[in-house]
Design a protein around this motif. Structure first.
Motif, PDB file in Angstrom:
ATOM      1  N   TYR A  86      18.082   7.671  -5.355  1.00  0.00           N
ATOM      2  CA  TYR A  86      17.563   6.318  -5.574  1.00  0.00           C
ATOM      3  C   TYR A  86      16.030   6.321  -5.631  1.00  0.00           C
ATOM      4  N   ILE A  87      15.427   7.076  -4.734  1.00  0.00           N
ATOM      5  CA  ILE A  87      13.957   7.121  -4.681  1.00  0.00           C
ATOM      6  C   ILE A  87      13.407   7.801  -5.925  1.00  0.00           C
ATOM      7  N   THR A  88      14.007   8.904  -6.339  1.00  0.00           N
ATOM      8  CA  THR A  88      13.519   9.565  -7.556  1.00  0.00           C
ATOM      9  C   THR A  88      13.745   8.675  -8.775  1.00  0.00           C
ATOM     10  N   PHE A  89      14.847   7.933  -8.803  1.00  0.00           N
ATOM     11  CA  PHE A  89      15.086   6.979  -9.888  1.00  0.00           C
ATOM     12  C   PHE A  89      13.977   5.930  -9.894  1.00  0.00           C
ATOM     13  N   ALA A  90      13.640   5.414  -8.721  1.00  0.00           N
ATOM     14  CA  ALA A  90      12.580   4.400  -8.629  1.00  0.00           C
ATOM     15  C   ALA A  90      11.237   4.961  -9.095  1.00  0.00           C
ATOM     16  N   GLU A  91      10.972   6.208  -8.774  1.00  0.00           N
ATOM     17  CA  GLU A  91       9.719   6.829  -9.232  1.00  0.00           C
ATOM     18  C   GLU A  91       9.733   7.052 -10.737  1.00  0.00           C
ATOM     19  N   GLU A  92      10.853   7.493 -11.255  1.00  0.00           N
ATOM     20  CA  GLU A  92      10.957   7.759 -12.693  1.00  0.00           C
ATOM     21  C   GLU A  92      10.873   6.488 -13.535  1.00  0.00           C
ATOM     22  N   THR A  93      11.295   5.365 -12.974  1.00  0.00           N
ATOM     23  CA  THR A  93      11.315   4.119 -13.733  1.00  0.00           C
ATOM     24  C   THR A  93      10.150   3.195 -13.410  1.00  0.00           C
ATOM     25  N   GLY A  94       9.275   3.613 -12.502  1.00  0.00           N
ATOM     26  CA  GLY A  94       8.113   2.803 -12.161  1.00  0.00           C
ATOM     27  C   GLY A  94       8.393   1.686 -11.170  1.00  0.00           C
ATOM     28  N   LEU A  95       9.544   1.718 -10.508  1.00  0.00           N
ATOM     29  CA  LEU A  95       9.886   0.686  -9.529  1.00  0.00           C
ATOM     30  C   LEU A  95       9.509   1.076  -8.095  1.00  0.00           C
ATOM     31  N   ILE A  96       8.971   2.265  -7.914  1.00  0.00           N
ATOM     32  CA  ILE A  96       8.740   2.748  -6.556  1.00  0.00           C
ATOM     33  C   ILE A  96       7.733   1.904  -5.792  1.00  0.00           C
ATOM     34  N   SER A  97       6.708   1.405  -6.450  1.00  0.00           N
ATOM     35  CA  SER A  97       5.714   0.589  -5.742  1.00  0.00           C
ATOM     36  C   SER A  97       6.338  -0.702  -5.232  1.00  0.00           C
ATOM     37  N   GLU A  98       7.204  -1.296  -6.047  1.00  0.00           N
ATOM     38  CA  GLU A  98       7.909  -2.501  -5.598  1.00  0.00           C
ATOM     39  C   GLU A  98       8.814  -2.182  -4.418  1.00  0.00           C
ATOM     40  N   PHE A  99       9.482  -1.025  -4.485  1.00  0.00           N
ATOM     41  CA  PHE A  99      10.335  -0.646  -3.369  1.00  0.00           C
ATOM     42  C   PHE A  99       9.500  -0.344  -2.127  1.00  0.00           C
ATOM     43  N   ASP A 100       8.384   0.371  -2.288  1.00  0.00           N
ATOM     44  CA  ASP A 100       7.542   0.705  -1.135  1.00  0.00           C
ATOM     45  C   ASP A 100       7.059  -0.549  -0.414  1.00  0.00           C
ATOM     46  N   ILE A 101       6.697  -1.593  -1.160  1.00  0.00           N
ATOM     47  CA  ILE A 101       6.253  -2.825  -0.503  1.00  0.00           C
ATOM     48  C   ILE A 101       7.430  -3.531   0.157  1.00  0.00           C
ATOM     49  N   ALA A 102       8.618  -3.461  -0.456  1.00  0.00           N
ATOM     50  CA  ALA A 102       9.810  -4.060   0.162  1.00  0.00           C
ATOM     51  C   ALA A 102      10.152  -3.333   1.467  1.00  0.00           C
ATOM     52  N   MET A 103      10.022  -2.022   1.472  1.00  0.00           N
ATOM     53  CA  MET A 103      10.296  -1.242   2.681  1.00  0.00           C
ATOM     54  C   MET A 103       9.265  -1.550   3.761  1.00  0.00           C
ATOM     55  N   ALA A 104       8.002  -1.624   3.391  1.00  0.00           N
ATOM     56  CA  ALA A 104       6.955  -1.958   4.365  1.00  0.00           C
ATOM     57  C   ALA A 104       7.205  -3.343   4.957  1.00  0.00           C
ATOM     58  N   THR A 105       7.595  -4.281   4.113  1.00  0.00           N
ATOM     59  CA  THR A 105       7.877  -5.643   4.579  1.00  0.00           C
ATOM     60  C   THR A 105       9.039  -5.649   5.564  1.00  0.00           C
ATOM     61  N   LYS A 106      10.085  -4.890   5.243  1.00  0.00           N
ATOM     62  CA  LYS A 106      11.245  -4.820   6.149  1.00  0.00           C
ATOM     63  C   LYS A 106      10.850  -4.179   7.472  1.00  0.00           C
ATOM     64  N   ALA A 107      10.001  -3.153   7.422  1.00  0.00           N
ATOM     65  CA  ALA A 107       9.540  -2.507   8.650  1.00  0.00           C
ATOM     66  C   ALA A 107       8.706  -3.473   9.495  1.00  0.00           C
ATOM     67  N   VAL A 108       7.856  -4.251   8.849  1.00  0.00           N
ATOM     68  CA  VAL A 108       7.038  -5.239   9.566  1.00  0.00           C
ATOM     69  C   VAL A 108       7.942  -6.284  10.214  1.00  0.00           C
ATOM     70  N   GLU A 109       8.952  -6.725   9.495  1.00  0.00           N
ATOM     71  CA  GLU A 109       9.894  -7.697  10.068  1.00  0.00           C
ATOM     72  C   GLU A 109      10.588  -7.110  11.286  1.00  0.00           C
ATOM     73  N   TRP A 110      10.997  -5.839  11.201  1.00  0.00           N
ATOM     74  CA  TRP A 110      11.647  -5.185  12.337  1.00  0.00           C
ATOM     75  C   TRP A 110      10.680  -5.112  13.520  1.00  0.00           C
ATOM     76  N   LEU A 111       9.444  -4.711  13.259  1.00  0.00           N
ATOM     77  CA  LEU A 111       8.457  -4.625  14.340  1.00  0.00           C
ATOM     78  C   LEU A 111       8.208  -5.999  14.965  1.00  0.00           C
TER      79      LEU A 111
END
Length: 185
Positions: A61-86
């Motif tokens: 999934y991560i390599t797919f996101a990198e290959e398609t240019g979606l990784i930055s959107e995913f990285d911010i979504a992951m950071a947001t989820k981590a902040v919510e957890w914290l």
């Protein structure tokens, strides 16, 4: 016909991954990170899991996101989820790290969104760590170091993730001024 089928499949995969990001349809698994000198717990690495399957690697999934240019959107979504957890576990005083793809460190929109997220929660620098990954190569190391320093100036620790796993490790280490180097294996 084959080309049409491939294009259709690619578009469906792209839309499915975008729906995962937009719908926040992923979970975080926590992996303990230990200090190599003392064996003491340092922090947890927040790892993504898709579809509730905590046994399956998210690599495809991560390599797919990198290959398609979606990784930055995913990285911010992951950071947001981590902040919510914290935010929900603030009293536990646990540090967690989120990965940042080498592609995201060169994405102005990602950087702007990340800084806005961090500025809204000034207490985060005590609990949130960032790990620069090598799954996608950083194009401009000098620019990446400016980004890394912008995080460190705000009081966040930055790690090089899985040092030694990729061909660029020594280049990264020679330019990126980081707080921690995580050794692969």
């Amino acid at each position: 016909q084959n080309m049409n089928a491939l294009v259709k499949e690619a578009v469906e995969s792209l839309n499915n991954f975008r729906n995962i990001i937009d719908g926040n349809d992923f979970q975080i698994a926590f992996h303990p990170i230990l200090d190599v000198n003392t064996g003491a717990f340092h922090h947890y690495e927040a790892l993504v899991r898709f579809g509730g399957n905590f046994e399956e690697s998210p690599y495809k999934y991560i390599t797919f996101a990198e290959e398609t240019g979606l990784i930055s959107e995913f990285d911010i979504a992951m950071a947001t989820k981590a902040v919510e957890w914290l935010r929900d576990h603030k009293k536990d005083r646990v540090s967690i790290a989120v990965n940042i793809s080498g592609m995201s460190v060169d994405d102005a929109v990602y950087i702007q969104k990340l800084h806005a997220l961090l500025d809204a929660e000034p207490w985060l620098n005590e609990f949130l760590v960032f790990e620069i990954t090598e799954s996608a190569r950083v194009v401009d190391l000098q620019k990446a170091n400016v980004f890394v320093q912008s995080l460190r100036t705000r009081g966040f620790h930055v790690c090089l993730d899985d040092f030694g796993a990729g061909a660029a490790s020594f280049q990264y280490l020679s330019v990126l001024e980081v707080d921690v180097v995580k050794l692969d294996g």
